[in-house]
Write a protein that holds these residues in place. Structure first.
Motif, mmCIF file in Angstrom:
data_model
loop_
_atom_site.group_PDB
_atom_site.id
_atom_site.type_symbol
_atom_site.label_atom_id
_atom_site.label_comp_id
_atom_site.label_asym_id
_atom_site.label_seq_id
_atom_site.Cartn_x
_atom_site.Cartn_y
_atom_site.Cartn_z
ATOM 1 N N VAL A 1 -19.347 -54.595 38.652
ATOM 2 C CA VAL A 1 -19.572 -53.184 38.961
ATOM 3 C C VAL A 1 -19.446 -52.392 37.666
ATOM 4 O O VAL A 1 -18.400 -52.431 37.011
ATOM 5 C CB VAL A 1 -18.546 -52.658 39.986
ATOM 6 N N PRO A 2 -20.493 -51.680 37.232
ATOM 7 C CA PRO A 2 -20.404 -50.904 35.985
ATOM 8 C C PRO A 2 -19.219 -49.961 36.002
ATOM 9 O O PRO A 2 -18.852 -49.412 37.045
ATOM 10 C CB PRO A 2 -21.742 -50.141 35.950
ATOM 11 N N LEU A 3 -18.614 -49.766 34.827
ATOM 12 C CA LEU A 3 -17.411 -48.952 34.736
ATOM 13 C C LEU A 3 -17.649 -47.532 35.245
ATOM 14 O O LEU A 3 -16.802 -46.958 35.937
ATOM 15 C CB LEU A 3 -16.903 -48.923 33.289
ATOM 16 N N GLU A 4 -18.819 -46.948 34.896
ATOM 17 C CA GLU A 4 -19.080 -45.591 35.365
ATOM 18 C C GLU A 4 -19.162 -45.542 36.885
ATOM 19 O O GLU A 4 -18.770 -44.541 37.509
ATOM 20 C CB GLU A 4 -20.346 -45.020 34.740
ATOM 21 N N GLU B 1 -19.402 -39.959 24.156
ATOM 22 C CA GLU B 1 -20.731 -40.186 24.711
ATOM 23 C C GLU B 1 -20.637 -40.776 26.118
ATOM 24 O O GLU B 1 -21.387 -40.387 27.020
ATOM 25 C CB GLU B 1 -21.527 -41.116 23.799
ATOM 26 N N PHE B 2 -19.699 -41.723 26.309
ATOM 27 C CA PHE B 2 -19.534 -42.321 27.635
ATOM 28 C C PHE B 2 -19.005 -41.284 28.624
ATOM 29 O O PHE B 2 -19.442 -41.223 29.783
ATOM 30 C CB PHE B 2 -18.568 -43.506 27.564
ATOM 31 N N VAL B 3 -18.059 -40.457 28.174
ATOM 32 C CA VAL B 3 -17.517 -39.414 29.047
ATOM 33 C C VAL B 3 -18.623 -38.473 29.494
ATOM 34 O O VAL B 3 -18.708 -38.088 30.664
ATOM 35 C CB VAL B 3 -16.391 -38.639 28.333
ATOM 36 N N GLU B 4 -19.511 -38.100 28.558
ATOM 37 C CA GLU B 4 -20.636 -37.223 28.891
ATOM 38 C C GLU B 4 -21.556 -37.892 29.902
ATOM 39 O O GLU B 4 -22.047 -37.265 30.845
ATOM 40 C CB GLU B 4 -21.412 -36.899 27.617
ATOM 41 N N ARG B 5 -21.776 -39.195 29.732
ATOM 42 C CA ARG B 5 -22.650 -39.925 30.653
ATOM 43 C C ARG B 5 -22.033 -39.986 32.049
ATOM 44 O O ARG B 5 -22.736 -39.834 33.058
ATOM 45 C CB ARG B 5 -22.902 -41.334 30.111
ATOM 46 N N VAL B 6 -20.718 -40.231 32.116
ATOM 47 C CA VAL B 6 -20.042 -40.269 33.408
ATOM 48 C C VAL B 6 -20.124 -38.902 34.084
ATOM 49 O O VAL B 6 -20.332 -38.805 35.302
ATOM 50 C CB VAL B 6 -18.573 -40.699 33.238
ATOM 51 N N TYR B 7 -19.972 -37.837 33.303
ATOM 52 C CA TYR B 7 -20.033 -36.492 33.865
ATOM 53 C C TYR B 7 -21.406 -36.208 34.484
ATOM 54 O O TYR B 7 -21.512 -35.735 35.617
ATOM 55 C CB TYR B 7 -19.716 -35.463 32.784
ATOM 56 N N LEU B 8 -22.465 -36.530 33.746
ATOM 57 C CA LEU B 8 -23.820 -36.309 34.269
ATOM 58 C C LEU B 8 -24.077 -37.167 35.499
ATOM 59 O O LEU B 8 -24.677 -36.718 36.482
ATOM 60 C CB LEU B 8 -24.856 -36.621 33.182
ATOM 61 N N GLY C 1 -24.208 -45.282 37.077
ATOM 62 C CA GLY C 1 -23.203 -44.530 37.829
ATOM 63 C C GLY C 1 -23.725 -44.049 39.162
ATOM 64 O O GLY C 1 -23.002 -44.037 40.170
ATOM 65 N N VAL C 2 -24.994 -43.623 39.193
ATOM 66 C CA VAL C 2 -25.613 -43.142 40.437
ATOM 67 C C VAL C 2 -25.831 -44.296 41.415
ATOM 68 O O VAL C 2 -25.565 -44.182 42.612
ATOM 69 C CB VAL C 2 -26.946 -42.435 40.125
ATOM 70 N N LEU C 3 -26.296 -45.422 40.891
ATOM 71 C CA LEU C 3 -26.668 -46.557 41.740
ATOM 72 C C LEU C 3 -25.452 -47.297 42.296
ATOM 73 O O LEU C 3 -25.485 -47.805 43.422
ATOM 74 C CB LEU C 3 -27.543 -47.527 40.942
#
Length: 556
Positions: free
Chosen positions: A472-475, A389-396, A450-452
């Motif tokens: 700093v968030p990991l993503e 789920e985290f990998v998918e979030r990082v990808y998006l 991740g975007v911010l």
């Protein structure tokens, strides 16, 4: 919100006009009034005590200023003129899409030594006493010809930049609204599809279906009346969610009353005043308004969805029917095709990619950058052993990390060379703009970190928040590394791509200050060459996500 009207243009908020006039006053020491094409003027509160305030407050003097404003509109060029003894006037048009949309104008005191003659002239022509004229001129500084020319140039440039900022902000809001509207339907599809199991009882599926739609439609109650294709019986089965005032028997009467109309191809039945018509009041007593939408596949009617009573005394519109129809029209497909969820996920990601492509299309030198960053980010996250789920979030988040550049002026975004400090400050706003776009899309909120934060640094010297270390968030740390890697290994208009050996040395050098050591270790564990060579660079089938069966067209 009050607005400063601009004919045949979007209105500019008076808050913006007020702010511009005040900023100009801070820069020049002069008071400014803004005029639209109908020759109505706007002046901030407090400016009436200054020289320009006296001019626009006097009928004869305002008429003189109005003539010069008309000339500025007609010619599209700044105007300088003598207003009277010792007094000058400057008026400059502000353009929007190559058309003057308003004019900023000010009355100014001429060269030093002109105060006495200006006082006398104002007292004679402005309808005020010489003492009042003297009081108005007391705070005015003389402006010579060179200074007036510089102010004139500033007016045109200053207003134009502010108009561009408004256009950019409107584009950001528009993109966010369109993405949110499209994503609402996709999200409803996804939520319903995720609850479908071939072996589950029909009641469970329709219970879940109605619960999800109740939230989206903002209604009091929803009923599903359906015939299960696996069972035989004359009467439809009934499932209700929310406050449905009709009992099962009344709902069945409603079904049979309209069944023939819906079987014959009618797309929907909307009744916004059920109490007024005998045809409805007898069938649905106590119901204010309703929508009936058939669940149909080809010529076969599986049942109907009935939505009752819009909240807050609202009415049903075609948009409601469209949303319901989009679901009912796919229910038969749900039953027959258990893979619809994957198709919907592809549609969602296709929408994201289309949005990303709108950024890439602006700049040939960064075309494909977002897809490459997403790809590299996913490789790093997977090697770090993070959950799917985290990998998918990082990808998006990698796909969307630069979406905020929609709000950056093209003059900066496409500049042929390095940015000036002021331009770089504008460019640094894109993470905040991107977060603002995504904030209105509920299902994309978890990609905002991740975007911010993809330009934050461990040493706190990044932007936009200046976070540091574990703050700093990991993503953000993962995407920041992937973003830098792609930037260093890609050709830019102001420099060629860096050799890979130099890139690796630079990453190692910046580990612990700019880059997270765990992310760098994962990248180096895969191998820089392996990561870069695995990034698709030609057209082809590129999997959008780890979900099975999802493919999309690769980089152009």
């Amino acid at each position: 919100m009050t607005t400063f009207k601009l004919p045949e243009q979007k209105p500019v908020p008076t808050e913006s006009i007020d702010s511009w006039c005040r900023e100009l006053t801070d820069l020049t020491g002069l008071a400014f009034a803004a005029w639209d094409e109908s020759l109505r003027f706007w002046m901030p509160v407090g400016f009436s005590t200054m020289l320009t305030g006296l001019v626009v407050g006097s009928d004869p003097l305002r008429a003189m200023m109005r003539e010069h404003v008309k000339q500025a509109f007609a010619s599209g060029c700044p105007q300088q003129a003598t207003l009277g003894d010792g007094l000058r006037l400057v008026a400059a048009p502000v353009f929007r899409r190559s058309r003057p949309v308003f004019v900023v104008a000010a009355a100014v005191l001429g060269a030093a030594g002109a105060t006495d003659s200006a006082e006398a002239w104002l007292a004679e022509h402005g309808g005020c006493t010489q003492e009042e004229a003297r009081r108005r001129l007391r705070g005015e500084r003389p402006v010579d010809d060179d200074a007036l020319a510089a102010i004139t140039r500033l007016l045109t440039q200053f207003g134009g930049e502010r108009i561009k900022r408004i256009d950019a902000e409107e584009e950001v809001v528009s993109v966010g609204a369109k993405l949110s509207e499209s994503y609402e339907e996709i999200t409803l599809y996804q939520r319903i599809a995720s609850k479908i199991r071939v072996s589950q009882p029909s009641e469970a599926f329709f219970q879940a279906l109605c619960s999800e739609m109740l939230e989206f439609l903002e209604i009091e109650g929803l009923a599903a009346l359906f015939r299960d294709s696996h069972e035989h019986g004359d009467e439809p089965r009934v499932v209700t969610v929310g406050d449905v005032s009709l009992d099962a028997e009344a709902l069945l009467r409603l079904y049979h009353h309209f069944e023939r109309d819906l079987m014959d191809g009618r797309e929907a039945i909307i009744a916004n005043d059920c109490r007024a018509g005998d045809d409805f009041s007898a069938v649905v007593p106590g119901v204010n308004n309703m929508v009936l939408v058939p669940m149909r596949q080809g010529n076969k009617l599986y049942g109907i969805l009935a939505a009752f009573n819009k909240l807050d005394q609202g009415e049903f519109f075609s948009t409601d029917v469209k949303l319901v129809s989009s679901v009912t029209g796919t229910i038969a497909v749900f039953v027959e095709n258990s893979h619809l969820y994957d198709n919907l996920h592809q549609l969602m990601l296709g929408t994201v990619r289309a949005l990303v492509s709108s950024i890439d299309a602006k700049d040939q030198y960064t075309c494909g950058h977002s897809e490459r960053v997403a790809w590299i980010s996913r490789r790093i996250a997977e090697r770090m052993g993070l959950d799917g789920e985290f990998v998918e979030r990082v990808y998006l988040a990698g796909l969307l990390h630069d979406i905020g550049k929609i709000g950056i002026p093209e003059a900066i975004l496409l500049k042929n060379g390095r940015l000036e400090p002021q331009e770089y400050d504008v460019m640094k706003r894109h993470p905040l703009i991107g977060a603002k776009i995504l904030a209105g899309v509920r299902e994309l909120e978890d990609v905002i970190p991740g975007v911010l934060h993809h330009h934050e640094r461990l040493d706190g010297r990044g932007y936009p928040k200046g976070l540091g270390g574990e703050g700093v968030p990991l993503e953000g740390r993962i995407i920041g590394l992937a973003d830098s890697l792609d930037a260093m290994t890609s050709h830019r208009v102001y420099r060629p791509a860096m050799p890979r050996e130099k890139v690796e040395n630079e990453i190692v050098r910046c580990t612990g200050t700019q880059f997270d050591v765990r992310c760098v270790d994962a990248l180096m564990d895969i191998g820089l060459t392996e990561v870069l060579d695995s990034v698709p660079t030609q057209s082809g089938e590129l999997p959008l996500s780890p979900r099975a069966g999802l493919q999309w067209k690769g980089l152009p």
